[in-house]
Design an enzyme around this catalytic site. Structure first.
Site, PDB file in Angstrom:
ATOM      1  N   LYS A  63       0.923  -1.446  -0.163  1.00 16.51           N
ATOM      2  CA  LYS A  63       0.142  -0.199   0.144  1.00 16.51           C
ATOM      3  C   LYS A  63       1.164   1.291  -0.532  1.00 16.51           C
ATOM      4  CE  LYS A  63      -4.179   1.850   2.801  1.00 16.51           C
ATOM      5  NZ  LYS A  63      -3.982   1.524   4.492  1.00 16.51           N
ATOM      6  N   SER A 138      -9.099   1.723   3.500  1.00 15.25           N
ATOM      7  CA  SER A 138      -8.093   2.670   2.701  1.00 15.25           C
ATOM      8  C   SER A 138      -7.068   1.441   1.480  1.00 15.25           C
ATOM      9  CB  SER A 138      -7.303   3.091   3.345  1.00 15.25           C
ATOM     10  OG  SER A 138      -6.848   2.835   4.536  1.00 15.25           O
ATOM     11  N   SER A 162      -9.206  -0.849   8.059  1.00 16.75           N
ATOM     12  CA  SER A 162      -9.367  -0.183   5.939  1.00 16.75           C
ATOM     13  C   SER A 162      -7.759  -1.648   5.295  1.00 16.75           C
ATOM     14  CB  SER A 162      -7.495   0.513   6.039  1.00 16.75           C
ATOM     15  OG  SER A 162      -8.495   1.426   6.172  1.00 16.75           O
TER      16      SER A 162
END
Lengths: 465, 91, 471
Positions: A63, A138, A162
């Site tokens: 990420k 996210s 997330s």
């Protein structure tokens, strides 16, 4: 252990590598999970240290809120759009040391703030099951990349769900480790006391292996901890479940019941537990998260790195312009909220009260775990939602964090898993365990995986092997 | 929250807000704060005091670590003058 | 009649090898932005890691200042924007600082007085911003230097008293070896606050004074400010609660130009750092670092060695000097002689060469040897001074110098008697005059003998012989 990654040992063989890169190119054109993809650079990092490791030749993604030297670290924000990290996060370093090849950085909601990845300033990522729908957030890019078969696992960060929520939306496994079990060094801070680096994975075994490599106390993160014991976990016998009306979409509700039935049929005792503090999870979470964010994001001023506005007369104007032009709306909103709840005159009512409630939430879980070995609950009240009108607005998305934020507030490990595919979309469930009870989670979800393996989105067929 | 409070808050956060942002963000902040007031429903007496912290006494040895060349960090600065990072300051 | 209330906020940079939250070197005077890393530059994703030595030194000071230690010291974030502060929050301590309620004892105007310490906490220093034309230059070498803040209660009344406290405190931290106390270079900094009010009416409106780069300026600024506030009150003008800057060119304080912005530090616990709980084992190690402090040593020097106050003050001012002195005494030197040599002869040479005692050719062993040669009458005072000079010049032991130069005293009565006879014979005029009762030429004859012996003749013996032979 070898068989776990066997079909993923791609990058040691040039023919396979070509096929792999071709697959990524065609697939990511539809999904847009990656913000940056570069096998050569990844191989370069691994070559220095990773010879003979158990991940040798295995690609993985990270990420884009976790630092990897030589790769950009955008956090999905305009303010860091061109920022290249001079260092690598401890967790990533450990994976590279085992030979893992960090091939690319994945899209996310700006600074981890969101549940759709649509809050990224740098592009939208589509759900591999239905490109009209969001991939969750996210860590949406990481979940989508795994679901689309582009990597066997991808790191994410879980501040309030997330990792687990996009994993549920995309139909993969999502581990949120115990707070402190994995070093946060190199994870760009959103809400420091809540978040931890987690992993989206193709299988329980992969998630377990990756976690075992990443975990452990780090001298660069003084909030990191070693798990107390290496003794094998006793097998879970009692599963705590939530009663009453949980306000779930029908498909999620069905999946929850079916999962409970499955475990009951496997001989587990199902016990309804009462989490008396549940109504407070979301307000407490957002109070603490935004408060910490308001300080964590204060460093972005365009002075030492990052976006600098075209013209400013003085430092203050420079800082204000950089922040006002560089941050997106959701980030500004959370900074404002966090600043407000910390202000003198308001701090007692909001931040201090939230901290005390957080304590009560922890105590509530301590009690719950005297009655159950693990707790099973949904990840999110809906499956992957549509963009725009048919979906959820930002406020509704926040309210929907009511099942995920608990683990962050209490610092507990949680593992989400695909429990069903319904109406062409996956539905995810999660188990929570006491602190450092990751092994218990892997063991119990492994049973479900044997019965219902990780589903493959129909449009994605990895075919390099 | 009235506009003046929002202005002070934006000031403390070093954010310039456009007029329309004051309206749209103000509305959203209002809605969330309103929702936060749910926390007031909890029985004060039943709550534990203060913040619990896990772990204690983590320290590192007082030894130099220099794994990154400072010049690499300076390359990230938008403007340099010799080795100084430069920012505008018209008095 | 007005009463004034002075409090000080003192910051000291701790003498650690590295910064408080990262492994960068903690050093003054290097090229800009060379001692920096992602942590002290406030990069995305980095975390602070507390330096054990910084916390150790902090507790040494807390103990030395008689503080009550918090059960746990908690780091907090102090939030405000400033270009030299990389994270735009400072890691500091607020609700649970490491020490509280301590004190420093002073002797001010002949009276003992106790200045209370409100609290003491550990935090990180900021970088430096230099203004240059229409831009500012930033150097982050200093960012993350461990900084200990000591806040006193408003227990002082005059600039002189504050100056004395600072000097006292500076001596203490130098004794403890936690800070070099260099106010010019900024390793020790001080902000002062002062309020005045009618006697018995309690504290007045507090004015803070910054930009005080020496203890002398602290005294001057406070006295100026007391005068200014007194005049205001006399005229019925209210004192404004504000921050003022000392203008060292004009010897006045001036209101600081500030932007009318809201100030609210929004302190909250630093989630990246667990609290520090000082355990018994840790405190035992801290207490090992607690040396005898200057005030106690001064009292002991006066009581045990019979020194006068001036000598004691001189000797205890630097720990190195006091240690040196006691080392010399160990070999049996008389306390007053050793003190006087350090205070006058040694100091004179050091000052001339702009030297420090520590690291100079004069070791305690050498001075002890010199004093013992003198005490044993193997050299006399004047030669001893020459030997001392030679020790500095040649970096050799006194005994060796005396031997090499043949400076040992001539003590043999027979040898000297012969010499006296020779000089008397050579200077009959003077000798006769003395014999006739005129004592004046005695000095001249003495000088002649010293000249003959290169100053080595034992003077009292020569005197005796001269008198005998002219009597």
């Amino acid at each position: 252990m070898e068989s776990l990654f066997k079909r993923w040992v791609i990058l040691s063989d040039s023919t396979m590598r070509k096929k792999y890169e071709a697959y990524i190119k065609s697939t990511d054109a539809k999904i847009a999970a990656f913000l940056e993809f570069d096998v050569d650079r990844g191989l370069g990092l691994a070559a220095e240290v990773g010879k003979g490791g158990e991940l040798e030749g295995v690609p993985f993604a990270v990420k884009d809120i976790i630092a990897v030297r030589g790769f950009r670290l955008t956090c999905g924000s305009k303010i860091l759009e061109n920022f290249v990290s001079p260092y690598t996060a401890t967790a990533v370093e450990k994976l590279i040391a085992k030979g893992g090849v960090m091939v690319g950085k994945t899209n996310l909601d700006e600074f981890g703030m969101g549940s759709s990845t649509d809050n990224s300033a740098l592009g939208k990522t589509n759900n591999p099951w239905d490109t009209e729908r969001v991939c969750g957030g996210s860590s949406g890019g990481s979940a989508a990349a795994v679901a689309a078969g582009m990597v066997p696992f991808a790191l994410g960060s879980d501040t309030g769900g997330s990792v687990r929520q996009p994993a549920a939306f995309c139909g993969v496994y999502g581990l949120k480790p115990t707070y402190g079990a994995v070093s946060r060094y190199g994870l760009v801070a959103y809400a420091s006391s809540l978040e931890v680096i987690g992993v989206c994975a193709r299988s329980v075994g992969i998630a377990r292996t990756v976690f075992d490599i990443m975990k452990g106390q780090d001298e660069k993160d003084q909030s990191s901890l070693n798990s107390g014991t290496d003794a094998p976990e006793p097998e879970a016998g009692v599963i705590g479940v939530l009663g009453g009306n949980l306000g779930l979409d029908p498909a999620v509700d069905r999946a929850y019941r079916a999962t409970i039935d499955f475990y009951r049929s496997k001989g587990f005792e199902i016990r309804e537990i009462n989490l008396s503090m549940a109504d407070y999870y979301v307000p407490v979470y957002y109070t603490i998260a935004t408060a910490e964010a308001s300080a964590n994001l204060a460093r972005y001023t365009g002075i030492r790195y990052g976006y600098r506005p075209g013209y400013a007369e003085n430092p203050e104007e420079l800082t204000r312009k950089a922040r006002s032009e560089g941050f997106g709306n959701e980030v500004k909103l959370r900074i404002l909220l966090g600043t407000y709840v910390l202000r003198s005159g308001f701090q007692d009512q909001y931040y201090q009260r939230a901290q005390r409630l957080r304590q009560a939430i922890r105590a509530d879980f301590d009690r719950a775990f005297t009655r159950a070995d693990v707790i099973l609950m949904p990840v999110f009240p809906t499956q992957a939602f549509l963009r725009g009108q048919g979906g959820l607005d930002q406020f509704q998305q926040k309210l929907a964090d009511r099942f995920t934020t608990a683990a962050n507030l209490a610092g507990l490990p949680a593992l989400s898993f695909p429990a069903a595919v319904s109406d062409g979309l996956p539905a995810g469930m999660q188990f929570l365990a006491p602190a450092f009870g990751e092994a218990r989670l892997f063991d119990i979800v492994r049973l479900y995986e044997e019965h219902f393996p990780c589903p493959q989105p129909p449009s994605c067929k990895p075919e390099w092997s | 929250m009235d506009v003046s409070e929002l202005k002070i808050t934006a000031e403390l956060a070093n954010l310039n807000l456009m007029e329309e942002e004051f309206v749209s963000l103000g509305r959203e902040v209002e809605k969330i704060l309103d929702y936060f007031s749910k926390m007031m429903e909890a029985d004060e007496g039943s709550l534990p005091a203060g913040t619990e912290r896990c772990g204690a006494n983590r320290i590192r040895p007082d030894e130099q670590i220099r794994d990154i060349n400072p010049d690499v960090l300076l390359e990230n600065a938008p403007e340099l003058e010799d080795r100084f990072i430069v920012i505008p300051n018209v008095l | 009649m007005y009463q004034s209330f002075i409090g000080l906020e003192i910051h000291i940079q701790l003498l650690t090898e590295t910064k408080v939250f990262c492994g960068c070197i903690n050093r003054f005077g290097d090229e800009p932005n060379t001692n920096v890393c992602p942590v002290c530059m406030g990069y995305p994703g980095v975390l602070p890691a507390l330096n054990g030595e910084a916390i150790h030194l902090s507790y040494i000071v807390a103990r030395a200042l008689n503080c009550t230690l918090s059960p746990q010291a908690v780091f907090e974030r102090k939030n405000y924007f400033y270009p030299d502060m990389p994270k735009n929050y400072q890691i500091s301590q607020f609700s649970s600082p490491l020490g509280r309620n301590g004190w420093i004892d002073l002797e001010y105007q002949g009276k003992k007085k106790r200045i209370r310490i409100h609290e003491i906490h550990l935090e990180e220093d900021a970088g430096k911003m230099i203004h240059a034309g229409d831009m500012s230059l930033l150097d982050y070498n200093r960012a993350g230097t461990p900084l200990l803040e000591i806040v006193t209660e408003p227990d002082m009344e005059a600039g002189e008293e504050a100056e004395l406290l600072l000097q006292n405190f500076r001596r203490t931290i130098r004794y403890l070896g936690v800070c070099d106390g260099n106010m010019e270079e900024g390793s020790m900094r001080c902000d002062a606050n002062v309020s005045i009010n009618l006697e018995g009416k309690g504290l007045g409106r507090k004015v803070e004074i910054k930009n005080l780069n020496s203890s002398r300026f602290v005294r001057m600024a406070l006295n100026y400010e007391i005068e200014r506030q007194t005049e205001n009150l006399d005229k019925g003008v209210k004192v404004i609660q504000e921050t003022r800057l000392w203008n060292e060119n004009r010897d006045v304080t001036e209101a600081m130009r500030t932007k009318e912005s809201a100030h609210d530090y929004r302190y909250f616990p630093e989630p990246d750092l667990p609290p520090f709980i000082p355990g018994a084992e840790f405190l035992a190690r801290v207490d090992k670092g607690l040396v005898e402090l200057p005030e106690a040593r001064r009292a002991r020097f006066i009581a045990d060695y019979g020194l006068n106050e001036t000598a004691a003050d001189f000797l205890i001012n630097e720990k190195a000097t006091a240690d040196f002195y006691e080392e010399v005494l160990k070999s049996g030197a008389a306390p007053d002689t050793a003190a006087s040599w350090l205070q006058f002869d040694v100091r004179k040479i050091l000052n001339r060469g702009n030297q420090e005692l520590a690291g100079s050719p004069l070791t305690a062993q050498r001075l002890a040897q010199l004093l013992s040669l003198l005490a044993e009458n193997r050299i006399h005072g004047k030669i001893a001074k020459q030997v001392l000079e030679a020790v500095f010049a040649e970096d050799k032991d006194p005994a060796r110098i005396i031997k090499e130069k043949g400076w040992e005293q001539m003590n043999s009565p027979a040898e000297l008697a012969a010499l006296v006879d020779k000089v008397l014979a050579a200077n009959t005029k003077a000798a006769d005059a003395v014999r006739a009762g005129d004592e004046k030429p005695l000095g001249f004859l003495m000088g002649q003998i010293m000249k003959e012996t290169g100053g080595r003749a034992e003077p009292r013996l020569v005197q005796k012989l001269l008198k005998e032979k002219t009597g």
